[in-house]
Design a protein around this motif. Structure first.
Motif, PDB file in Angstrom:
ATOM      1  N   MET A  86      37.247  29.320 -10.172  1.00 60.06           N
ATOM      2  CA  MET A  86      38.152  30.871  -9.812  1.00 60.06           C
ATOM      3  C   MET A  86      37.860  31.318  -8.628  1.00 60.06           C
ATOM      4  O   MET A  86      36.668  31.413  -8.168  1.00 60.06           O
ATOM      5  CB  MET A  86      37.515  31.610 -11.330  1.00 60.06           C
ATOM      6  N   THR A  87      38.804  32.068  -8.096  1.00 62.64           N
ATOM      7  CA  THR A  87      38.730  32.630  -6.583  1.00 62.64           C
ATOM      8  C   THR A  87      38.226  33.713  -6.967  1.00 62.64           C
ATOM      9  O   THR A  87      38.533  34.441  -8.070  1.00 62.64           O
ATOM     10  CB  THR A  87      40.346  32.431  -6.040  1.00 62.64           C
ATOM     11  N   PRO A  88      37.844  34.496  -5.850  1.00 60.99           N
ATOM     12  CA  PRO A  88      37.237  36.044  -6.124  1.00 60.99           C
ATOM     13  C   PRO A  88      38.396  36.899  -6.374  1.00 60.99           C
ATOM     14  O   PRO A  88      37.984  38.000  -7.138  1.00 60.99           O
ATOM     15  CB  PRO A  88      36.949  36.265  -4.580  1.00 60.99           C
ATOM     16  N   PRO A 147      27.572  37.488 -18.566  1.00 61.97           N
ATOM     17  CA  PRO A 147      27.047  37.118 -16.962  1.00 61.97           C
ATOM     18  C   PRO A 147      27.706  35.903 -16.458  1.00 61.97           C
ATOM     19  O   PRO A 147      27.937  35.501 -15.302  1.00 61.97           O
ATOM     20  CB  PRO A 147      25.552  36.709 -17.194  1.00 61.97           C
ATOM     21  N   ALA A 148      28.551  35.145 -17.338  1.00 56.62           N
ATOM     22  CA  ALA A 148      29.309  34.066 -16.469  1.00 56.62           C
ATOM     23  C   ALA A 148      30.361  34.188 -15.924  1.00 56.62           C
ATOM     24  O   ALA A 148      31.048  35.515 -15.911  1.00 56.62           O
ATOM     25  CB  ALA A 148      30.163  33.165 -18.051  1.00 56.62           C
ATOM     26  N   PRO A 149      30.551  33.547 -14.705  1.00 58.07           N
ATOM     27  CA  PRO A 149      31.496  33.853 -13.590  1.00 58.07           C
ATOM     28  C   PRO A 149      33.028  33.759 -14.330  1.00 58.07           C
ATOM     29  O   PRO A 149      33.089  32.882 -14.741  1.00 58.07           O
ATOM     30  CB  PRO A 149      31.142  32.577 -12.573  1.00 58.07           C
ATOM     31  N   GLY A 150      33.796  34.972 -14.009  1.00 52.32           N
ATOM     32  CA  GLY A 150      34.881  35.045 -14.359  1.00 52.32           C
ATOM     33  C   GLY A 150      35.216  35.358 -15.776  1.00 52.32           C
ATOM     34  O   GLY A 150      36.455  35.305 -16.105  1.00 52.32           O
ATOM     35  N   ILE A 151      34.230  35.815 -16.325  1.00 52.39           N
ATOM     36  CA  ILE A 151      34.645  36.292 -17.643  1.00 52.39           C
ATOM     37  C   ILE A 151      33.986  37.735 -17.990  1.00 52.39           C
ATOM     38  O   ILE A 151      32.779  37.961 -17.487  1.00 52.39           O
ATOM     39  CB  ILE A 151      33.602  35.190 -18.618  1.00 52.39           C
ATOM     40  N   LEU A 167      30.280  26.599 -25.432  1.00 57.06           N
ATOM     41  CA  LEU A 167      31.075  27.614 -25.684  1.00 57.06           C
ATOM     42  C   LEU A 167      31.827  28.271 -24.566  1.00 57.06           C
ATOM     43  O   LEU A 167      33.072  28.513 -24.530  1.00 57.06           O
ATOM     44  CB  LEU A 167      30.134  29.135 -25.921  1.00 57.06           C
ATOM     45  N   LEU A 168      31.233  28.471 -23.181  1.00 62.28           N
ATOM     46  CA  LEU A 168      32.019  28.813 -22.076  1.00 62.28           C
ATOM     47  C   LEU A 168      32.987  27.975 -21.688  1.00 62.28           C
ATOM     48  O   LEU A 168      34.331  28.269 -21.402  1.00 62.28           O
ATOM     49  CB  LEU A 168      30.825  28.815 -20.809  1.00 62.28           C
ATOM     50  N   ALA A 169      32.692  26.528 -21.851  1.00 62.61           N
ATOM     51  CA  ALA A 169      33.986  25.656 -21.438  1.00 62.61           C
ATOM     52  C   ALA A 169      35.312  26.019 -22.471  1.00 62.61           C
ATOM     53  O   ALA A 169      36.292  25.871 -21.971  1.00 62.61           O
ATOM     54  CB  ALA A 169      33.553  24.321 -21.623  1.00 62.61           C
ATOM     55  N   ALA A 170      35.023  26.175 -23.650  1.00 60.21           N
ATOM     56  CA  ALA A 170      35.797  26.359 -24.771  1.00 60.21           C
ATOM     57  C   ALA A 170      36.755  27.556 -24.291  1.00 60.21           C
ATOM     58  O   ALA A 170      37.852  27.504 -24.536  1.00 60.21           O
ATOM     59  CB  ALA A 170      35.310  26.427 -26.323  1.00 60.21           C
TER      60      ALA A 170
END
Length: 229
Positions: free
Chosen positions: A1-3, A29-33, A117-120
């Motif tokens: 995911m781009t900034p 804390p996950a990037p893009g979420i 979970l994050l992948a889903a």
């Protein structure tokens, strides 16, 4: 995911505070979420979804009052751009299938890893179904083809008579648990051709994703309980 990309806005719905907290600690804390809200029952989940317009709702199926299935049905009708990822335990498979019928984009057991979970969440956000084909086939073989608690119409899904013979075969193989590569090998065609056929099947049957296409296949009698890829 781009900034510059918008984060995936997630709403968590679970009646257990510790579970909600745990999911928030994984997803937040996950990037893009971005976790935008938490709900403790289905009615609140629908209310908060209207207020915060999440991209994905991580929905527990068993909750008091308005449960996850009822909330999923309302969200599919009222906020069709909001994708529901249902959570359940292995001994509640029937409720998960009910959630898929109601419009959930996928489901996971509650003992999945944080990475799964994050992948889903990311998968359902893209419009795909986050359901393991073999697990989905097993659940549907057990519950969708079984006699329902209430009488259900045996009418074929809309658009069935519009499918070509090849599209029906792709649909059948998809419903027995094969992924696109497996369907391509089985039929001796390219992966891009399989993808085109699946897109056409979805459009003609008026289903949103792979999970609903599989359910339609079982309920129409195209495949029966115990069928495997």
């Amino acid at each position: 995911m781009t900034p510059t990309a918008e984060p995936i806005r997630v709403l968590i719905a679970d009646d257990q505070p510790l579970v909600r907290r745990g999911l928030a600690l994984i997803l937040g804390p996950a990037p893009g979420i971005e976790v935008v809200a938490e709900a403790e029952h289905g009615e609140q989940a629908v209310e908060l979804a209207h207020r915060h317009r999440p991209s994905v709702v991580v929905m527990d199926i068993r909750m008091p009052g308005v449960d996850g299935v009822q909330a999923t049905e309302r969200l599919a009708r009222e906020l069709p751009d909001c994708r529901v990822l249902a959570l359940s335990t292995f001994d509640m498979d029937e409720y998960v299938v009910a959630a898929l019928r109601a419009g959930a984009a996928g489901f996971l057991p509650k003992d999945v890893s944080p990475e799964e979970l994050l992948a889903a969440v990311r998968t359902v956000h893209t419009g795909e179904a986050a359901v393991a084909p073999r697990l989905l086939t097993r659940l549907l073989s057990t519950f969708v083809a079984a006699p329902p608690r209430r009488p259900r119409s045996a009418v074929a899904p809309p658009g069935l008579d519009e499918l070509t013979g090849r599209e029906i075969e792709v649909w059948r193989l998809l419903a027995t648990g094969l992924d696109n590569a497996g369907i391509a090998r089985e039929m001796g065609i390219s992966g891009s051709t399989v993808k085109n056929h699946i897109t056409s099947v979805f459009g003609k049957l008026r289903v949103r994703d792979r999970a609903q296409a599989v359910i339609a296949a079982y309920e129409s009698g195209l495949v029966v309980a115990g069928t495997t890829g």
